[in-house]
Write a protein that holds these residues in place. Sequence first.
Motif, PDB file in Angstrom:
ATOM      1  N   VAL A 277      32.892  37.277  39.864  1.00  0.00           N
ATOM      2  CA  VAL A 277      32.277  38.141  40.868  1.00  0.00           C
ATOM      3  C   VAL A 277      33.113  39.417  40.956  1.00  0.00           C
ATOM      4  O   VAL A 277      34.296  39.372  41.310  1.00  0.00           O
ATOM      5  N   PHE A 278      32.493  40.541  40.615  1.00  0.00           N
ATOM      6  CA  PHE A 278      33.226  41.804  40.565  1.00  0.00           C
ATOM      7  C   PHE A 278      32.302  42.934  41.004  1.00  0.00           C
ATOM      8  O   PHE A 278      31.177  42.699  41.473  1.00  0.00           O
ATOM      9  N   PHE A 279      32.787  44.191  40.854  1.00  0.00           N
ATOM     10  CA  PHE A 279      32.092  45.324  41.452  1.00  0.00           C
ATOM     11  C   PHE A 279      30.654  45.469  40.971  1.00  0.00           C
ATOM     12  O   PHE A 279      29.776  45.926  41.705  1.00  0.00           O
ATOM     13  N   ALA A 280      30.377  45.068  39.710  1.00  0.00           N
ATOM     14  CA  ALA A 280      29.051  45.279  39.148  1.00  0.00           C
ATOM     15  C   ALA A 280      28.015  44.309  39.690  1.00  0.00           C
ATOM     16  O   ALA A 280      26.816  44.587  39.609  1.00  0.00           O
ATOM     17  N   ASN A 281      28.441  43.168  40.226  1.00  0.00           N
ATOM     18  CA  ASN A 281      27.458  42.184  40.694  1.00  0.00           C
ATOM     19  C   ASN A 281      27.652  41.766  42.141  1.00  0.00           C
ATOM     20  O   ASN A 281      26.854  40.988  42.671  1.00  0.00           O
ATOM     21  N   ALA A 282      28.709  42.238  42.790  1.00  0.00           N
ATOM     22  CA  ALA A 282      29.001  41.777  44.151  1.00  0.00           C
ATOM     23  C   ALA A 282      27.877  42.154  45.115  1.00  0.00           C
ATOM     24  O   ALA A 282      27.450  41.340  45.940  1.00  0.00           O
ATOM     25  N   ARG A 283      27.375  43.391  45.029  1.00  0.00           N
ATOM     26  CA  ARG A 283      26.329  43.822  45.951  1.00  0.00           C
ATOM     27  C   ARG A 283      25.038  43.030  45.745  1.00  0.00           C
ATOM     28  O   ARG A 283      24.386  42.605  46.699  1.00  0.00           O
ATOM     29  N   ARG A 284      24.664  42.845  44.467  1.00  0.00           N
ATOM     30  CA  ARG A 284      23.455  42.084  44.163  1.00  0.00           C
ATOM     31  C   ARG A 284      23.585  40.646  44.664  1.00  0.00           C
ATOM     32  O   ARG A 284      22.650  40.081  45.248  1.00  0.00           O
TER      33      ARG A 284
END
Length: 384
Positions: A277-284
């Motif tokens: 879980v990192f910046f590219a998928n955290a919001r989604r």
Amino acid sequence: MPTLAIALVTLALLAFMVWRLPRAPAPLIAVALGVAAVALLDLPARGVEIVGRVPTGLPAVMLPDLSMVATLWPSALGIALMSFTETIAAGRAFAHEREPPPQPNRELLATGLANAGGALLGAMVAGGGTSQTAVNQRAGARSQLAALVTAGAALGTMLLLAPVIGLMPNATLAAVVIVYSIGLIDPAEFRAIRKIRRMEFVWALVAMAGVVGLGTLQGILVAIIVSLLALAYQAADPPLYVLARKRGTNVFRPLSPEHAGDEVFAGLLILRPEGRVFFANARRLGQRMRQHVTEDMPRVVLLDLSGVIDLEYTALKMLIEAERALGEQGVSLWLAGLNPEVLAMVRRAALADALGAHRMFATLEQALVRFQSPETSSPAASSS
């Protein structure tokens, strides 16, 4: 027409020998007959292209010209990447099932040493190749001794046989490569890939189309780019499962119609994200979690983080904000199954202080026991 005739005759001869005389040196026989045909029938005068002049003698030592580094390094880096990619791809494709798999680091070291030595002698870029490996394998090569024999034959050609090799028709050489590489095309493997995973089937088709349309190295590069894009897409949308417990056990698994009898617990929503879980998928991932919370309206949201291998700062910040937002709605956030790295990161952040030890658990079973205990059975207790 003469070129076509040479190609068809060579193909038929090689196919026959592979079928009826598998132990015969078919490539050598085909090349010898092709050279003889050129010498006896004057095929170049009839439009048949031949290999042409092959330099003779030993190569001279060539010291590197360092002034060319600035000009050549981008191309050299690309060539090195593609050469290594094809080397390891050929090694994996031709490795026998009872042999240990090729080690990428050792292959890279060997390729680098070969190129460093060859550069001092003006050699072309060295690397593993599928067509050469296919010819070697069908000829009976099983060990490094085959490479030594090939090197000795190349040395003999440079000193003695270069004029003879120069008479070989290109069609003969192409026929040898085709016959001994045709086994690399395996429709059954494509069907197996499609049955198991459609995404990798698409990758295989793209790689095949790239190799056929652009060439081996360019096709492999296209396949690598497509694979990286697909992996990036998957990483940007990681799995998120709603869990239920198998009756009579402590096994928690994704809720599905196949397991309609699994236990769910009123007021408890168990979610399991998986992957990094990192910046590219955290919001989604956060949006999907909020959607489940809105639909279920639980008193407690229990996150099973056993499938999360890494929790980046952006994702940790999202969890801190989610814990605050859920608390304002009267919903309590619990965590379970944290691996040591993720647990250490949570403890270094403000999230650990906000949750406290009573909302962080080693296993889902411990969290469920806590949820079902009298002190958390009421809404007021669970939101405290």
